[in-house]
Design a protein around this motif. Sequence first.
Motif, mmCIF file in Angstrom:
data_model
loop_
_atom_site.group_PDB
_atom_site.id
_atom_site.type_symbol
_atom_site.label_atom_id
_atom_site.label_comp_id
_atom_site.label_asym_id
_atom_site.label_seq_id
_atom_site.Cartn_x
_atom_site.Cartn_y
_atom_site.Cartn_z
ATOM 1 N N UNK A 112 31.739 17.176 -27.311
ATOM 2 C CA UNK A 112 33.296 16.984 -27.411
ATOM 3 C C UNK A 112 33.895 16.962 -25.949
ATOM 4 N N UNK A 113 35.022 16.015 -26.006
ATOM 5 C CA UNK A 113 35.692 15.947 -25.007
ATOM 6 C C UNK A 113 34.968 14.801 -23.955
ATOM 7 N N UNK A 114 34.204 14.255 -24.301
ATOM 8 C CA UNK A 114 33.254 13.527 -23.174
ATOM 9 C C UNK A 114 33.263 12.129 -23.753
ATOM 10 N N UNK A 115 34.147 11.266 -22.983
ATOM 11 C CA UNK A 115 34.137 9.647 -23.308
ATOM 12 C C UNK A 115 32.823 9.351 -23.408
ATOM 13 N N UNK A 116 32.534 8.382 -24.466
ATOM 14 C CA UNK A 116 31.405 7.532 -24.515
ATOM 15 C C UNK A 116 31.083 6.625 -23.249
ATOM 16 N N UNK A 117 32.181 5.951 -22.575
ATOM 17 C CA UNK A 117 31.840 5.321 -21.437
ATOM 18 C C UNK A 117 31.300 6.121 -20.253
ATOM 19 N N UNK A 118 31.471 7.458 -20.235
ATOM 20 C CA UNK A 118 31.055 8.240 -19.274
ATOM 21 C C UNK A 118 29.692 8.441 -19.301
ATOM 22 N N UNK A 119 29.457 8.795 -20.720
ATOM 23 C CA UNK A 119 27.978 9.060 -20.906
ATOM 24 C C UNK A 119 27.016 7.588 -20.856
ATOM 25 N N UNK A 131 22.356 8.800 -33.720
ATOM 26 C CA UNK A 131 22.407 8.286 -35.202
ATOM 27 C C UNK A 131 21.998 9.470 -36.102
ATOM 28 N N UNK A 132 21.287 10.235 -35.641
ATOM 29 C CA UNK A 132 20.716 11.530 -36.664
ATOM 30 C C UNK A 132 22.083 12.321 -36.752
ATOM 31 N N UNK A 133 22.796 12.448 -35.768
ATOM 32 C CA UNK A 133 24.165 13.303 -35.746
ATOM 33 C C UNK A 133 25.250 12.655 -36.227
ATOM 34 N N UNK A 134 25.157 11.320 -36.553
ATOM 35 C CA UNK A 134 26.226 10.449 -36.975
ATOM 36 C C UNK A 134 27.345 10.547 -35.928
ATOM 37 N N UNK A 135 26.878 10.514 -34.611
ATOM 38 C CA UNK A 135 28.057 10.325 -33.785
ATOM 39 C C UNK A 135 28.702 9.032 -33.769
ATOM 40 N N UNK A 136 29.385 8.584 -34.495
ATOM 41 C CA UNK A 136 29.810 7.181 -34.568
ATOM 42 C C UNK A 136 30.224 6.321 -33.267
ATOM 43 N N UNK A 172 36.011 5.527 -26.636
ATOM 44 C CA UNK A 172 36.330 6.439 -27.430
ATOM 45 C C UNK A 172 35.461 7.879 -26.937
ATOM 46 N N UNK A 173 35.632 9.015 -27.461
ATOM 47 C CA UNK A 173 35.206 10.443 -27.172
ATOM 48 C C UNK A 173 34.180 10.231 -28.060
ATOM 49 N N UNK A 174 32.896 11.131 -27.520
ATOM 50 C CA UNK A 174 31.586 11.285 -28.477
ATOM 51 C C UNK A 174 32.006 12.576 -29.562
ATOM 52 N N UNK A 175 31.358 12.469 -30.590
ATOM 53 C CA UNK A 175 31.537 13.618 -31.512
ATOM 54 C C UNK A 175 30.770 14.909 -31.037
ATOM 55 N N UNK A 229 39.825 1.377 -39.555
ATOM 56 C CA UNK A 229 39.259 2.190 -38.567
ATOM 57 C C UNK A 229 38.392 1.016 -37.575
ATOM 58 N N UNK A 230 37.769 0.217 -38.222
ATOM 59 C CA UNK A 230 37.318 -0.809 -37.539
ATOM 60 C C UNK A 230 38.052 -1.625 -36.344
ATOM 61 N N UNK A 231 39.303 -2.053 -37.200
ATOM 62 C CA UNK A 231 40.223 -2.912 -36.309
ATOM 63 C C UNK A 231 40.532 -1.996 -35.060
ATOM 64 N N UNK A 232 41.100 -0.597 -35.372
ATOM 65 C CA UNK A 232 41.482 0.318 -34.362
ATOM 66 C C UNK A 232 40.571 0.408 -33.463
ATOM 67 N N UNK A 233 39.145 0.430 -33.658
ATOM 68 C CA UNK A 233 38.227 0.597 -32.639
ATOM 69 C C UNK A 233 38.067 -0.827 -31.743
ATOM 70 N N UNK A 234 38.160 -1.717 -32.482
ATOM 71 C CA UNK A 234 38.182 -3.247 -31.632
ATOM 72 C C UNK A 234 39.188 -2.781 -30.554
ATOM 73 N N UNK A 235 40.543 -2.603 -31.062
ATOM 74 C CA UNK A 235 41.609 -2.581 -30.190
ATOM 75 C C UNK A 235 41.395 -1.763 -28.875
ATOM 76 N N UNK A 236 40.778 -0.600 -29.073
ATOM 77 C CA UNK A 236 40.409 0.317 -28.184
ATOM 78 C C UNK A 236 39.306 -0.356 -27.173
ATOM 79 N N UNK A 237 38.256 -0.772 -27.971
ATOM 80 C CA UNK A 237 37.204 -1.551 -26.842
ATOM 81 C C UNK A 237 37.594 -2.450 -26.039
ATOM 82 N N UNK A 238 38.791 -3.319 -26.552
ATOM 83 C CA UNK A 238 39.380 -4.715 -25.929
ATOM 84 C C UNK A 238 40.192 -3.948 -24.710
#
Lengths: 286, 306
Positions: B82-89, B265-270, B76-79, B62-71
């Motif tokens: 729903x449907x909102x990319x973290x970059x947008x937030x 953090x409280x909602x575990x929105x990784x 990714x999208x927030x949990x 999971x971490x490797x894939x996350x790093x790949x996406x960050x690069x």
Amino acid sequence: MINVPDSQIKAWKRFKKNRLALISLLFLVAITGFAVFAPLVTQYSYEEQNISQKLESPSTRHWMGTDTLGRDLYSRIVYGARMSLAVGIFTALFALVLGTLTGAVAGYLGGWVDHLLMRVVDVFYIFPSLLLAILLMLLLGRGVTGIILALGMTAWVTQARLVRGQVLQAKEMAYVEAARALGVSGFSIVFKHILPNLWGPIIVSLTMQIPSNIMSESFLSFIGLGIQPPYSSWGTLANEGFRAMRSFPHLIIYPGAILFFTMLAFSYLGDGLRDVLDPQGGGTIF
Amino acid sequence: MISYTVRRLAISVPVLLLLAALTFFLLRLAPGGPFDSDRAWPPEIQANIAAKYELDRPVYVQFAHWIRDVAHGDLRESFQYLGRPVTMIVAESLPTSIYLGFLALVFSMAVGIPLGAVAASKQNTWVDHTAMFFAISGISLPSYLIASLLILVFALWLGWLPPALWDEPGSWILPVVTLGWRPMAMLARFTRTSMLEVFRMDYIRTAYSKGLSGRAVVFKHALKNSLIPVVTLLGPIAANLVTGSFLVEMVFQIPGMGKHFVQAVINRDYPLVMGVTLVYGTILILSNLIVDLLYAWIDPRIRLND
């Protein structure tokens, strides 16, 4: 008779002249006394609810008033002092032991051990401490032990750096060289010769650590990640008080005032101790 | 200096990676997941969700894939939203947080430095004692109490300022003062100490013997030189502003990034926690670098090599 070294008597004499620090010390001793003997100095327990008496203003029956569930605020503050002080002190001790050991070993052995340990310290150092504490809280659970470990894991690095620096200096001193020449083992040199000579700066850093831990605990509890109800700490009380403050300001003013005076006392005590025990250690800002 | 900057920037990449890895693994190790709810979902649905978000794969994958996406610039999208990319937030909330932090920094310097300078020039008088009591109380009061007091007095009792939100400039005052209070106190104490040291220097005695007025000596000669060590304080202050913003944004209902962090953090929105941590890490590393460069630039005696 107990044999008190001359330097300690001198330090105490100089310390006594600083009235503000002396008053602070007495105040902190009193607060600690209240916390330790909480059941003896309170009439109610911290969790005893009495809905018919909820949100009372200060009166003769409840001289600091009651909260939203009718619990006696004074009792909750005294029991909260238990929690807050315990977290402050045990976290500081945890950080003290871990930090002193790491710092002493790194400083005395030097070489690759020093290098490795200091890189670990660096990692913790760059991590914003409250960010790390918040994440560790998740892992360790929102209990007292969780908080102590989470805060301790962020606090020990300062101590490690301090002790390492002091040990590096002490290593060059004549008394250490003399001990080494006499064939004293490295372990004894560090624990019997060097560390006892560092008690001044260590005590000073302890008085600076405790309040900063109390602050961090109250911060975590305030944002809802710390101590959970029905237990109270000064942070949880402030959190409950904040929500009801519009109509019932006493709920935030009393716990806030106690916390403020405790922090102030630690500040003055720390300054006073630093002046007599560690004159070279510049201004520390916790 | 350029090679130093490049080297520092190069070191910050593995540092950020380490920060991300620690956060990532700590989050996954923590009990409770992002899609836990009171009602247990059928196992097929749970399996589907886990598969969609790769939560069924080993953590290092999971971490490797996350790093790949960050690069690739994708956080990714927030949990939680729903449907909102973290970059947008982040893009929406970061400007508010930076603006709040900037105003708080300006406030702390505008009040703290003169306060320390005046205290030092009147050492051991009532002015000094009052200023230092003010500063110590700023360090002794947790920010939520400062916020509570300010809201209680200026919003609820006097009714001068709004108790929350972030729209017209009047509503900025209370959050900015709350966030800037502690840095202000730190600056005041530090400026005072540093100034008292400068007062003992020969060139100050020279300035006095040239017949310059007390004010000219304090503000033109002493203050400038005593501000050099004060610059080092900007690093801790930046960290203070970041963590302080979690609370200030929560208490005053400000739509900034700090508010998102605690909630995520409280909602575990990784994804959101990871995104925000990464942004904070970058801000802190950059501000430390800027402080070091500034320090070397102001004081030519300092050589950067490490």
